[in-house]
Structures are given as structure tokens and as C-alpha cells.
Design an enzyme around this catalytic site. Structure first.
Site, PDB file in Angstrom:
ATOM      1  N   TRP A 258      37.319  34.233  46.825  1.00  0.00           N
ATOM      2  CA  TRP A 258      37.444  34.262  45.380  1.00  0.00           C
ATOM      3  C   TRP A 258      38.549  33.312  44.913  1.00  0.00           C
ATOM      4  O   TRP A 258      38.585  32.165  45.332  1.00  0.00           O
ATOM      5  CB  TRP A 258      37.641  35.709  44.893  1.00  0.00           C
ATOM      6  CG  TRP A 258      36.539  36.624  45.359  1.00  0.00           C
ATOM      7  CD1 TRP A 258      36.579  37.484  46.423  1.00  0.00           C
ATOM      8  CD2 TRP A 258      35.195  36.732  44.836  1.00  0.00           C
ATOM      9  NE1 TRP A 258      35.370  38.125  46.583  1.00  0.00           N
ATOM     10  CE2 TRP A 258      34.508  37.688  45.618  1.00  0.00           C
ATOM     11  CE3 TRP A 258      34.522  36.132  43.772  1.00  0.00           C
ATOM     12  CZ2 TRP A 258      33.177  38.044  45.369  1.00  0.00           C
ATOM     13  CZ3 TRP A 258      33.211  36.494  43.522  1.00  0.00           C
ATOM     14  CH2 TRP A 258      32.546  37.432  44.308  1.00  0.00           C
ATOM     15  N   SER A 259      39.468  33.765  44.055  1.00  0.00           N
ATOM     16  CA  SER A 259      40.432  32.833  43.454  1.00  0.00           C
ATOM     17  C   SER A 259      41.533  32.354  44.384  1.00  0.00           C
ATOM     18  O   SER A 259      42.356  31.530  43.970  1.00  0.00           O
ATOM     19  CB  SER A 259      41.058  33.447  42.198  1.00  0.00           C
ATOM     20  OG  SER A 259      40.148  33.394  41.125  1.00  0.00           O
ATOM     21  N   ALA A 260      41.568  32.813  45.617  1.00  0.00           N
ATOM     22  CA  ALA A 260      42.433  32.130  46.585  1.00  0.00           C
ATOM     23  C   ALA A 260      42.006  30.663  46.685  1.00  0.00           C
ATOM     24  O   ALA A 260      42.797  29.801  47.080  1.00  0.00           O
ATOM     25  CB  ALA A 260      42.349  32.809  47.946  1.00  0.00           C
TER      26      ALA A 260
END
Length: 367
Positions: free
Chosen positions: A60-62
């Protein structure tokens, strides 16, 4: 230095065994050398497929840390400049008063363009030109640089389109050629997953993160930037069409690849250093520490990364990006430490194990 492997392996085995986690990987680098590579549990509970070192996890937003890193690598080569307006690279972006938004504004989530275009669906995310056109067609909701709010989706597409126009190649290809190949992690650091690599991807599972999202009221500001249909859920994270598309506000990676990339931002790894110490100092300088309009808390942000998150120690100069559900990558320049954790059970704090594991790794290393 004590060998951290046994104690950390025991910890994550227990997490997987008790059901706190389903499958996970953890990796750490110290002064450019790998000091921990561990994994546990199941990549797919349905089939019993175990997690291995090269199992891919959607983080995801990593993934925002990856697209920011590409920007810095290109800036290092003089191909991008933080103070240049986005419209200079992408003329159509200037529409509706956005001509003064710079790359730095986007990197620091202060651009004033955080809203996901209305009605965007998961299927739309795979249509690069359509999403970029709709983002370019929006007006800013504040004067750039005067406020901060998490650009959950627009962050990746704006930076990705700038990269595409400057390099003439999709952002996933630029990530591969300019970052992943030099670091020897070309198959493990990805925006879009090649179709033939889909069998390596761990199957996502809903957990406490999903329950927390379901409990939020429909008028939550968070849903303005990350609408319910686009939220991090197992259903979306397991879609082949989504996984194979370049969606560079997210990424699919291994923990080793994530840690290795961050290690190469703060020092040399296998003969490769991605940016100079001077640039490292610049990008980890606080741009804003104001309350985020959509996350509802004060967060220190540099150019492309969050600074001093709890998983980081917290250390004020440590930087990185965390994904919905708990995956994270970060580096601590003062300690020469880089860390990656990815997993397939979407969890929210305090059920999220990232702080516990990162703390234990530092302790085992004597940091």
C-alpha cells in the site's frame, strides 16, 4: 554485536502462530550490510503456501517512499528540480490555477491537490492517462504551501506523470532501471507486478484495519482523499488487474528490497549509493509539522517521506513511509539503520505489529 536472527525469528513465528499475523517478512540493514532477513507464516492461507524470502507483498502507501526515491535519484542527475512547477514538466497540469504548485509542494503534501477525483473506481486506477487527466482537471483547495493534507492517491500519479514526461517511460520502468537494477532487487521492488510474478504475491486478508475503516463515518475527511471504494482492503489488494498496473502511490515489494532501498539512500550498498549526503540532509529536513487536514494529527513531513514516526524510534531525522494495514520502510541516518516490514493481514494500531518488531530489532542490534 548479537545475532538478532534467532530472537526476531521467534517473535514473528509466534505472531504468525497465534493469528496476530498471517504471513510477514522483516529485514534490516546496518551501515549498508544486511543484518536481518526473516520471514514467517503463510502467504496464502487457502493453499498453505508459506512465506519465503522472495514472496511479494502489496505494501500500500509504503510505496510512496519508492516514487519519492525515484524523484530524488532523478534530481541527483539534474533531470528534476524540487522548486520547479509541476506544470513546467506537465503543461496541462496548470489548469484551474495550479501553475504555482512545485514538485516540493507535492512531495511534502502541501500542494493543495489532495482530493481523489469524484467517482474514481478501482478499475479506473489502471487507466493511467484517464486518472492523470482527471487530476489535472481539478482546482487546488488551498494555496500551495499554506497547509498540509495527505495526498493519498494524487501524490503518486502527479509525481509519476512528471517522471513519465521527463524520462519518456512509465514510472514502474524508471523505478526498475534507475533504482532496482543498480541495487540488485529488480524483481522485488515494483509498482506494477509482471503477470508472470503474480503467483509470488501473498494473498491479502482483512483484519483490524478494515474494521476501523468500516467504523468511520461517511463524512470522515479521510474519505475525501481515499474514498471507501479505493480503501486498502483484501478485495482490492488481491485484484490481478490492480496489482499489475502502475499505481505509484502504492507498491508491491519484499521486506529485503524495501530495507535495501532505504539503506542505499543513507549510505553505500554493494557499491551503489542513490543520493549524496547533501541531498539526504535536504530531503529529511522538516518542511511541515502542522496538523494534517485529513489524517487529523500533526505529522512531520520532509520531501517525500514522513519523519520520526513511532516505528522509527522515534528518531527526529529518521524517514520513511508506512502503508495502510501496517507495512513500512524507513531509514535512520544517524544510526546507519534501514528497516522493512511487509505482511498480508491488514491491521490497525495497536494490533499493528510494526512498532513492536522494529523496537525488538533495534534492541537486538544494540541500537
Amino acid at each position: 554485536m548479537p545475532d538478532p536472527y534467532a530472537s526476531i525469528q521467534k517473535m514473528i513465528d509466534e505472531m504468525a502462530g497465534t493469528g496476530q499475523e498471517t504471513g510477514l517478512q522483516v529485514a534490516a540493514y546496518l551501515h549498508g550490510e544486511p543484518v536481518l532477513i526473516a520471514h514467517a507464516g503463510l502467504a496464502d492461507r487457502r493453499t498453505g503456501r508459506p512465506v519465503q524470502e522472495h514472496t511479494l507483498f502489496h505494501a500500500w502507501s509504503a510505496g510512496k517512499g519508492l516514487i519519492a526515491t525515484v524523484v530524488h535519484v532523478l534530481a541527483e542527475r539534474g533531470l528534476l528540480d524540487y522548486d520547479t512547477s509541476v506544470a513546467e514538466y506537465w503543461p496541462q497540469f496548470a489548469a484551474h490555477g495550479k501553475q504555482n504548485i512545485t514538485l516540493a509542494h507535492v512531495l511534502a503534501h502541501t500542494a493543495g491537490l489532495p482530493l481523489t477525483p469524484a467517482g474514481l473506481t478501482p478499475d479506473d486506477l489502471t487507466d493511467w492517462e484517464e486518472v492523470c487527466e482527471r487530476i489535472a482537471g481539478q482546482p487546488p483547495i488551498w494555496e500551495p504551501g499554506t497547509a498540509t493534507g495527505y495526498h493519498a492517491l494524487t501524490f503518486g500519479y502527479i509525481l509519476g506523470e512528471v517522471i513519465r514526461r521527463v524520462m519518456g517511460r512509465p514510472p514502474g520502468q524508471v523505478l526498475r532501471e534507475e533504482v532496482a537494477i543498480p541495487l540488485g532487487i529488480a524483481d522485488d521492488l515494483l509498482f506494477g507486478v509482471p503477470a508472470d510474478a503474480l503467483p509470488r504475491v501473498a494473498r491479502m486478508e482483512d483484519g483490524s484495519w478494515t474494521a476501523a475503516i468500516d467504523a468511520r463515518p461517511d463524512d470522515s475527511p479521510f474519505f475525501q482523499v481515499a474514498p471507501r471504494p479505493l480503501q486498502a482492503r483484501a478485495e482490492l489488494g488481491n485484484r490481478p488487474g490492480y496489482l499489475t498496473a502502475d499505481v505509484p502511490c502504492t507498491a508491491t515489494v519484499t521486506a529485503v528490497a524495501l530495507a535495501r532501498m532505504y539503506a542505499a539512500l543513507i549510505g553505500e550498498v554493494g557499491g551503489t549509493r542513490l543520493i549524496t549526503p547533501e541531498r539526504l540532509s535536504l530531503i529529511t529536513t522538516v518542511v511541515t509539522a502542522d496538523t494534517d487536514r485529513f489524517l487529523g494529527v500533526a505529522i512531520r513531513k520532509g520531501l517525500g517521506y514522513f519523519l520520526g514516526l513511532p516505528e522509527m524510534g522515534p528518531r527526529p531525522e529518521a524517514f520513511g513511509c508506512k502503508g495502510s494495514g501496517g507495512s513500512i520502510g524507513f531509514a535512520d541516518p544517524a544510526r546507519g539503520f534501514a528497516f522493512g516490514l511487509v505482511h498480508n493481514r491488514l491491521a490497525a494500531p495497536p494490533d499493528d505489529a510494526a512498532v513492536q518488531i522494529a523496537t525488538a530489532v533495534r534492541s537486538a542490534l544494540g541500537l
